[in-house]
Scaffold this motif. Structure first.
Motif, PDB file in Angstrom:
ATOM      1  N   SER A  32     -63.219  42.720  -3.967  1.00  0.00           N
ATOM      2  CA  SER A  32     -62.842  42.260  -2.626  1.00  0.00           C
ATOM      3  C   SER A  32     -64.020  41.838  -1.772  1.00  0.00           C
ATOM      4  N   TRP A  33     -65.248  42.111  -2.234  1.00  0.00           N
ATOM      5  CA  TRP A  33     -66.388  41.944  -1.324  1.00  0.00           C
ATOM      6  C   TRP A  33     -66.886  40.510  -1.205  1.00  0.00           C
ATOM      7  N   SER A  34     -66.480  39.606  -2.103  1.00  0.00           N
ATOM      8  CA  SER A  34     -66.949  38.221  -2.022  1.00  0.00           C
ATOM      9  C   SER A  34     -65.841  37.286  -1.571  1.00  0.00           C
ATOM     10  N   PRO A  35     -66.165  36.279  -0.757  1.00  0.00           N
ATOM     11  CA  PRO A  35     -65.150  35.306  -0.328  1.00  0.00           C
ATOM     12  C   PRO A  35     -64.498  34.547  -1.479  1.00  0.00           C
ATOM     13  N   ILE A  36     -65.172  34.411  -2.624  1.00  0.00           N
ATOM     14  CA  ILE A  36     -64.553  33.658  -3.718  1.00  0.00           C
ATOM     15  C   ILE A  36     -63.414  34.439  -4.373  1.00  0.00           C
ATOM     16  N   TRP A  37     -63.338  35.717  -4.104  1.00  0.00           N
ATOM     17  CA  TRP A  37     -62.272  36.550  -4.665  1.00  0.00           C
ATOM     18  C   TRP A  37     -61.286  37.046  -3.610  1.00  0.00           C
ATOM     19  N   HIS A  38     -61.495  36.682  -2.371  1.00  0.00           N
ATOM     20  CA  HIS A  38     -60.800  37.348  -1.272  1.00  0.00           C
ATOM     21  C   HIS A  38     -59.276  37.224  -1.364  1.00  0.00           C
ATOM     22  N   ASN A  39     -58.791  36.074  -1.792  1.00  0.00           N
ATOM     23  CA  ASN A  39     -57.355  35.828  -1.837  1.00  0.00           C
ATOM     24  C   ASN A  39     -56.823  36.088  -3.247  1.00  0.00           C
ATOM     25  N   PHE A  40     -56.394  37.308  -3.505  1.00  0.00           N
ATOM     26  CA  PHE A  40     -55.895  37.669  -4.824  1.00  0.00           C
ATOM     27  C   PHE A  40     -54.648  36.856  -5.199  1.00  0.00           C
ATOM     28  N   THR A  41     -53.844  36.514  -4.206  1.00  0.00           N
ATOM     29  CA  THR A  41     -52.638  35.735  -4.484  1.00  0.00           C
ATOM     30  C   THR A  41     -53.007  34.377  -5.071  1.00  0.00           C
ATOM     31  N   ARG A  42     -54.029  33.749  -4.515  1.00  0.00           N
ATOM     32  CA  ARG A  42     -54.464  32.444  -5.045  1.00  0.00           C
ATOM     33  C   ARG A  42     -55.053  32.607  -6.438  1.00  0.00           C
ATOM     34  N   LEU A  43     -55.833  33.643  -6.669  1.00  0.00           N
ATOM     35  CA  LEU A  43     -56.385  33.882  -8.000  1.00  0.00           C
ATOM     36  C   LEU A  43     -55.273  34.033  -9.030  1.00  0.00           C
ATOM     37  N   ALA A  44     -54.221  34.730  -8.653  1.00  0.00           N
ATOM     38  CA  ALA A  44     -53.120  34.986  -9.580  1.00  0.00           C
ATOM     39  C   ALA A  44     -52.383  33.712  -9.963  1.00  0.00           C
ATOM     40  N   GLU A  45     -52.528  32.663  -9.173  1.00  0.00           N
ATOM     41  CA  GLU A  45     -51.876  31.392  -9.480  1.00  0.00           C
ATOM     42  C   GLU A  45     -52.583  30.625 -10.594  1.00  0.00           C
ATOM     43  N   THR A  46     -53.800  31.031 -10.949  1.00  0.00           N
ATOM     44  CA  THR A  46     -54.548  30.353 -12.004  1.00  0.00           C
ATOM     45  C   THR A  46     -54.048  30.808 -13.372  1.00  0.00           C
ATOM     46  N   ALA A  47     -54.556  30.152 -14.405  1.00  0.00           N
ATOM     47  CA  ALA A  47     -54.119  30.452 -15.777  1.00  0.00           C
ATOM     48  C   ALA A  47     -54.952  31.535 -16.450  1.00  0.00           C
ATOM     49  N   VAL A  48     -55.780  32.238 -15.706  1.00  0.00           N
ATOM     50  CA  VAL A  48     -56.597  33.324 -16.260  1.00  0.00           C
ATOM     51  C   VAL A  48     -55.686  34.362 -16.919  1.00  0.00           C
ATOM     52  N   ASP A  49     -56.107  34.852 -18.074  1.00  0.00           N
ATOM     53  CA  ASP A  49     -55.279  35.799 -18.824  1.00  0.00           C
ATOM     54  C   ASP A  49     -55.320  37.210 -18.245  1.00  0.00           C
ATOM     55  N   ARG A  50     -56.506  37.652 -17.820  1.00  0.00           N
ATOM     56  CA  ARG A  50     -56.611  38.992 -17.253  1.00  0.00           C
ATOM     57  C   ARG A  50     -57.714  39.032 -16.200  1.00  0.00           C
ATOM     58  N   PHE A  51     -57.398  39.677 -15.085  1.00  0.00           N
ATOM     59  CA  PHE A  51     -58.383  39.917 -14.036  1.00  0.00           C
ATOM     60  C   PHE A  51     -58.823  41.375 -14.096  1.00  0.00           C
ATOM     61  N   ILE A  52     -60.117  41.584 -14.032  1.00  0.00           N
ATOM     62  CA  ILE A  52     -60.672  42.937 -14.082  1.00  0.00           C
ATOM     63  C   ILE A  52     -61.227  43.275 -12.709  1.00  0.00           C
ATOM     64  N   THR A  53     -60.614  44.246 -12.053  1.00  0.00           N
ATOM     65  CA  THR A  53     -61.043  44.603 -10.711  1.00  0.00           C
ATOM     66  C   THR A  53     -62.227  45.565 -10.746  1.00  0.00           C
ATOM     67  N   MET A  54     -63.258  45.208 -10.016  1.00  0.00           N
ATOM     68  CA  MET A  54     -64.427  46.078  -9.848  1.00  0.00           C
ATOM     69  C   MET A  54     -64.311  46.924  -8.591  1.00  0.00           C
ATOM     70  N   ASP A  55     -63.265  46.686  -7.782  1.00  0.00           N
ATOM     71  CA  ASP A  55     -63.038  47.529  -6.601  1.00  0.00           C
ATOM     72  C   ASP A  55     -62.871  48.991  -7.004  1.00  0.00           C
ATOM     73  N   THR A  56     -62.326  49.215  -8.187  1.00  0.00           N
ATOM     74  CA  THR A  56     -62.060  50.576  -8.644  1.00  0.00           C
ATOM     75  C   THR A  56     -63.309  51.272  -9.190  1.00  0.00           C
ATOM     76  N   TYR A  57     -64.477  50.647  -9.033  1.00  0.00           N
ATOM     77  CA  TYR A  57     -65.736  51.348  -9.294  1.00  0.00           C
ATOM     78  C   TYR A  57     -66.004  52.392  -8.210  1.00  0.00           C
TER      79      TYR A  57
END
Length: 217
Positions: free
Chosen positions: A114-139
């Motif tokens: 969540s800390w970078s503007p390029i990742w801020h909008n998770f909804t928009r990221l989910a619209e891409t064809a990426v197979d899996r997103f790995i969250t580093m927030d849970t570090y």
């Protein structure tokens, strides 16, 4: 298994960095091999987003030649660095890269937080064809922060497209690990992403217990 192998070079080049050379060992062990592609330089990031075609072509060629399962993309812009205007070019790049890999039966995983503007909008990221997103927030060290960001990521990506990042080596008490894994099990998460190995005996015990419950050996 992911391993540090490639960088985004100058002028949007696909650059072998030779940090770790374990692809053959992973494949011989029957494991999926996801070499990591990294950069923290915003100038290289923006050059890539502006001219991605040759980079993607070279990456696909390497995946086919080396027998990779796919790639793990870890673009973490230096701070301060990325801006909100970088997010849409980033998402377009993810889409292009993922679609091209899919043509050849390869997959793309992407590290986010969540800390970078390029990742801020998770909804928009989910619209891409990426197979899996790995969250580093849970570090995060805080259990409450861990739980809130776990649910945030699940809401955006679902458990089918999410990998939960676990940061080892922080010497957290057993009760803290227990709470984290109780939350993971309660949500039905299907994939964990451990940074980094080797994990401690305590950490690995929780991971293997979770894996056995999932039928993963």
């Amino acid at each position: 298994a992911s391993f540090e192998a490639y960088d985004v070079g100058d002028n949007a080049t696909f650059k072998w960095n030779a940090f770790t050379q374990v692809n053959r060992q992973l494949q011989d062990a029957g494991l999926n091999a996801y070499p990591m592609i990294t950069t923290a330089r915003r100038t290289r990031m923006r050059a890539l987003f502006a001219n991605p075609q040759i980079f993607i072509q070279d990456a696909v060629k390497s995946a086919l030649k080396e027998g990779y399962t796919g790639f793990n993309l870890d673009i973490e812009p230096e701070r301060p660095g990325a801006e909100a205007s970088d997010m849409e070019p980033y998402c377009r790049f993810l889409d292009l890269f993922a679609h091209e890999l899919h043509k050849y039966g390869k997959t793309l995983t992407v590290d986010i937080a969540s800390w970078s503007p390029i990742w801020h909008n998770f909804t928009r990221l989910a619209e891409t064809a990426v197979d899996r997103f790995i969250t580093m927030d849970t570090y995060a060290t805080s259990v409450q922060f861990f739980k809130s960001h776990l649910h945030k990521a699940i809401d955006a990506f679902t458990v089918d497209r999410l990998g939960v990042g676990l940061l080892t080596g922080k010497h957290l008490p057993e009760d803290t690990w227990k709470e984290r894994f109780e939350a993971i099990e309660a949500t039905g998460v299907k994939a964990l992403a451990i940074w980094k190995m080797p994990a401690s005996e305590l950490e690995w015990r929780f991971v293997t217990q979770w894996a056995h419950k999932k039928g993963i050996e």
